[in-house]
Design an enzyme around this catalytic site. Structure first.
Site, PDB file in Angstrom:
ATOM      1  N   SER A   1       0.853  -1.190   0.000  1.00 21.92           N
ATOM      2  CA  SER A   1       0.000   0.000   0.000  1.00 21.92           C
ATOM      3  C   SER A   1       0.888   1.239   0.000  1.00 21.92           C
ATOM      4  O   SER A   1       2.077   1.149   0.333  1.00 21.92           O
ATOM      5  CB  SER A   1      -0.848  -0.022   1.280  1.00 21.92           C
ATOM      6  OG  SER A   1      -1.516   1.198   1.466  1.00 21.92           O
TER       7      SER A   1
ATOM      8  N   TYR B   1      -2.557  -0.431  10.725  1.00 24.89           N
ATOM      9  CA  TYR B   1      -2.527  -0.851   9.311  1.00 24.89           C
ATOM     10  C   TYR B   1      -1.162  -0.564   8.684  1.00 24.89           C
ATOM     11  O   TYR B   1      -0.556  -1.423   8.036  1.00 24.89           O
ATOM     12  CB  TYR B   1      -3.636  -0.103   8.562  1.00 24.89           C
ATOM     13  CG  TYR B   1      -3.703  -0.388   7.082  1.00 24.89           C
ATOM     14  CD1 TYR B   1      -4.085  -1.635   6.610  1.00 24.89           C
ATOM     15  CD2 TYR B   1      -3.399   0.603   6.147  1.00 24.89           C
ATOM     16  CE1 TYR B   1      -4.162  -1.893   5.242  1.00 24.89           C
ATOM     17  CE2 TYR B   1      -3.474   0.357   4.779  1.00 24.89           C
ATOM     18  CZ  TYR B   1      -3.858  -0.896   4.338  1.00 24.89           C
ATOM     19  OH  TYR B   1      -3.925  -1.147   2.986  1.00 24.89           O
TER      20      TYR B   1
HETATM   21  N1  LIG Z   1      -8.592   0.168  -1.481  1.00 22.72           N
HETATM   22  C1  LIG Z   1      -7.517   0.849  -1.168  1.00 22.72           C
HETATM   23  O1  LIG Z   1      -7.554   2.094  -1.096  1.00 22.72           O
HETATM   24  C2  LIG Z   1      -6.209   0.109  -0.958  1.00 22.72           C
HETATM   25  C3  LIG Z   1      -5.035   0.881  -1.032  1.00 22.72           C
HETATM   26  C4  LIG Z   1      -3.818   0.256  -0.840  1.00 22.72           C
HETATM   27  C5  LIG Z   1      -3.751  -1.115  -0.586  1.00 22.72           C
HETATM   28  N2  LIG Z   1      -4.904  -1.838  -0.505  1.00 22.72           N
HETATM   29  C6  LIG Z   1      -4.767  -3.268  -0.214  1.00 22.72           C
HETATM   30  O2  LIG Z   1      -5.408  -4.006  -1.240  1.00 22.72           O
HETATM   31  C7  LIG Z   1      -5.830  -5.264  -0.738  1.00 22.72           C
HETATM   32  C8  LIG Z   1      -7.266  -5.520  -1.190  1.00 22.72           C
HETATM   33  O3  LIG Z   1      -8.118  -4.531  -0.652  1.00 22.72           O
HETATM   34  P1  LIG Z   1      -9.357  -3.925  -1.457  1.00 22.72           P
HETATM   35  O4  LIG Z   1      -9.127  -2.482  -1.627  1.00 22.72           O
HETATM   36  O5  LIG Z   1      -9.663  -4.741  -2.654  1.00 22.72           O
HETATM   37  O6  LIG Z   1     -10.489  -4.054  -0.334  1.00 22.72           O
HETATM   38  P2  LIG Z   1     -11.764  -5.032  -0.199  1.00 22.72           P
HETATM   39  O7  LIG Z   1     -12.680  -4.823  -1.340  1.00 22.72           O
HETATM   40  O8  LIG Z   1     -12.258  -4.789   1.181  1.00 22.72           O
HETATM   41  O9  LIG Z   1     -11.145  -6.486  -0.345  1.00 22.72           O
HETATM   42  C9  LIG Z   1     -10.443  -7.125   0.665  1.00 22.72           C
HETATM   43  C10 LIG Z   1     -10.444  -8.608   0.400  1.00 22.72           C
HETATM   44  O10 LIG Z   1      -9.666  -9.264   1.402  1.00 22.72           O
HETATM   45  C11 LIG Z   1     -10.434 -10.348   1.896  1.00 22.72           C
HETATM   46  N3  LIG Z   1     -10.043 -10.787   3.230  1.00 22.72           N
HETATM   47  C12 LIG Z   1      -9.973 -10.083   4.380  1.00 22.72           C
HETATM   48  N4  LIG Z   1      -9.565 -10.875   5.388  1.00 22.72           N
HETATM   49  C13 LIG Z   1      -9.361 -12.104   4.854  1.00 22.72           C
HETATM   50  C14 LIG Z   1      -8.950 -13.345   5.367  1.00 22.72           C
HETATM   51  N5  LIG Z   1      -8.670 -13.525   6.664  1.00 22.72           N
HETATM   52  N6  LIG Z   1      -8.809 -14.405   4.517  1.00 22.72           N
HETATM   53  C15 LIG Z   1      -9.112 -14.260   3.196  1.00 22.72           C
HETATM   54  N7  LIG Z   1      -9.546 -13.125   2.661  1.00 22.72           N
HETATM   55  C16 LIG Z   1      -9.667 -12.051   3.481  1.00 22.72           C
HETATM   56  C17 LIG Z   1     -11.868  -9.848   1.849  1.00 22.72           C
HETATM   57  O11 LIG Z   1     -12.767 -10.928   1.982  1.00 22.72           O
HETATM   58  P3  LIG Z   1     -14.274 -10.762   2.549  1.00 22.72           P
HETATM   59  O12 LIG Z   1     -15.103 -10.341   1.372  1.00 22.72           O
HETATM   60  O13 LIG Z   1     -14.619 -12.113   3.069  1.00 22.72           O
HETATM   61  O14 LIG Z   1     -14.230  -9.714   3.625  1.00 22.72           O
HETATM   62  C18 LIG Z   1     -11.854  -9.209   0.466  1.00 22.72           C
HETATM   63  O15 LIG Z   1     -11.976 -10.192  -0.529  1.00 22.72           O
HETATM   64  C19 LIG Z   1      -5.637  -5.213   0.782  1.00 22.72           C
HETATM   65  O16 LIG Z   1      -4.457  -5.904   1.133  1.00 22.72           O
HETATM   66  C20 LIG Z   1      -5.464  -3.722   1.061  1.00 22.72           C
HETATM   67  O17 LIG Z   1      -4.663  -3.498   2.203  1.00 22.72           O
HETATM   68  C21 LIG Z   1      -6.127  -1.250  -0.690  1.00 22.72           C
END
Ligand SMILES: NC(=O)c1ccc[n+]([C@@H]2O[C@H](COP(=O)([O-])OP(=O)(O)OC[C@H]3O[C@@H](n4cnc5c(N)ncnc54)[C@H](OP(=O)(O)O)[C@@H]3O)[C@@H](O)[C@H]2O)c1
Length: 284
Positions: A139, A152
């Site tokens: 991130s 985080y």
């Molecule tokens: N969106 C942003 O602004 C952003 C920026 C930088 C980095 N990121 C990183 O990108 C990655 C994906 O996030 P996203 O933005 O796509 O958010 P998201 O839509 O909330 O997706 C997160 C995913 O992680 C899954 N998850 C959480 N805990 C888990 C576990 N214990 N085992 C398996 N799956 C799990 C969730 O599953 P459920 O549906 O079951 O909850 C969901 O599929 C994360 O690592 C986040 O830190 C996001």
């Protein structure tokens, strides 16, 4: 030519969903893993309609047995995993004082130990074949610290150090490690973030600051980079013969990272908190 096998964690939504879809649409036999199998419906419908090579596998990165079972099943039936995308994760928000130790532990369990658990299960196969690519979704919070996100940010800084170290260590075995550093991405990430219980209490000294940060994040998410752009960066990186170690995705974080590199530290720090201070002083 034999199809490459890719495994994506957290494919139920956001970046994981888009990445699984893009890989499958481009010839990867894709294992879209998710902790809750009931959330596979939307991806399943697209896969059926487009006849995509997607296999749905239950995998909770927090759970040893789930990880072992899922990867065992994939290796047995498909023979190998060529590309691993460690994407599953969530945000913990709240002033540092308000974070309970258990809340921080849970944050590390998923965002750091979850990645460690999956990598340690997948690596022996990759090392034996002397071939593999691991993509870790870090991130902008793995480059820069953000107020009220210390839990985080700590997980993502740790993931950066881990990934950078093993990138050197694994290269002689033919395994590449890639770190993706997205800025604010238009997903359900903010909605799915966990606010520390103590931070929800109005008597918290950080209550107003947190409110402002949340407002800013929601606003930023409206105009944020799309998760499809992150998926495209991942896809291009894994198809590159000599990928970089790090890829920043999004102008927002590219600008902040550049400011951190180039500005004097005191100026950079002022820049990081100016919005909060301005808003709070406006409110009286
Ligand atoms: N969106 C942003 O602004 C952003 C920026 C930088 C980095 N990121 C990183 O990108 C990655 C994906 O996030 P996203 O933005 O796509 O958010 P998201 O839509 O909330 O997706 C997160 C995913 O992680 C899954 N998850 C959480 N805990 C888990 C576990 N214990 N085992 C398996 N799956 C799990 C969730 O599953 P459920 O549906 O079951 O909850 C969901 O599929 C994360 O690592 C986040 O830190 C996001």
């Amino acid at each position: 030519m034999q199809k490459k096998i890719a495994l994506v964690t957290g494919s139920s939504s956001g970046i994981g969903y888009e990445t699984a879809l893009l890989l499958a649409r481009n010839g990867f036999h894709t294992c879209a893993t998710m902790r809750n199998a009931e959330k596979s419906e939307s991806l399943r419908k697209i896969a059926e309609k487009e006849k995509l090579p997607i296999r749905f596998v239950q995998l909770d990165v927090d759970d040893d047995d789930s990880v072992d079972r899922a990867i065992g099943e994939i290796e047995k039936e498909l023979g190998k995993i060529d590309v691993l995308i460690n994407n599953a994760g969530y945000g913990l928000v709240g002033g540092f004082e308000d974070l309970a130790l258990d809340e921080i532990r849970q944050q590390f369990e998923t965002n750091l130990f979850g990645v460690i658990r999956v990598m340690q299960r997948v690596l022996p196969g990759m090392r034996t074949r002397r071939n593999g690519i691991i993509v870790n979704i870090s991130s902008g919070a793995g480059i820069v610290g953000f107020p009220c996100m210390s839990g985080y940010v700590s997980t993502k800084f740790a993931l950066e150090g881990l990934s950078e170290s093993i990138a050197h260590e694994l290269l002689p075995f033919g395994i590449k490690v890639i770190i993706i550093e997205p800025g604010v991405i238009k997903t359900d990430f903010v909605r799915n973030s966990v606010t520390s219980i103590r931070a929800l209490n109005e008597s918290s000294a950080y209550f107003d600051i947190l409110g402002k940060i949340r407002e800013n994040l929601i606003l930023m998410q409206e105009h944020a980079t799309s998760p499809a752009d992150v998926a495209k960066t991942i896809f291009d990186a894994i198809n590159h013969r000599e990928p970089n170690l790090r890829y920043v995705v999004g102008n927002d974080i590219a600008m902040v990272a550049e400011a951190k590199r180039n500005l004097p530290e005191a100026e950079f720090r002022k820049m990081m908190i100016q919005d909060i201070l301005r808003d709070l002083s406006k409110d009286g």
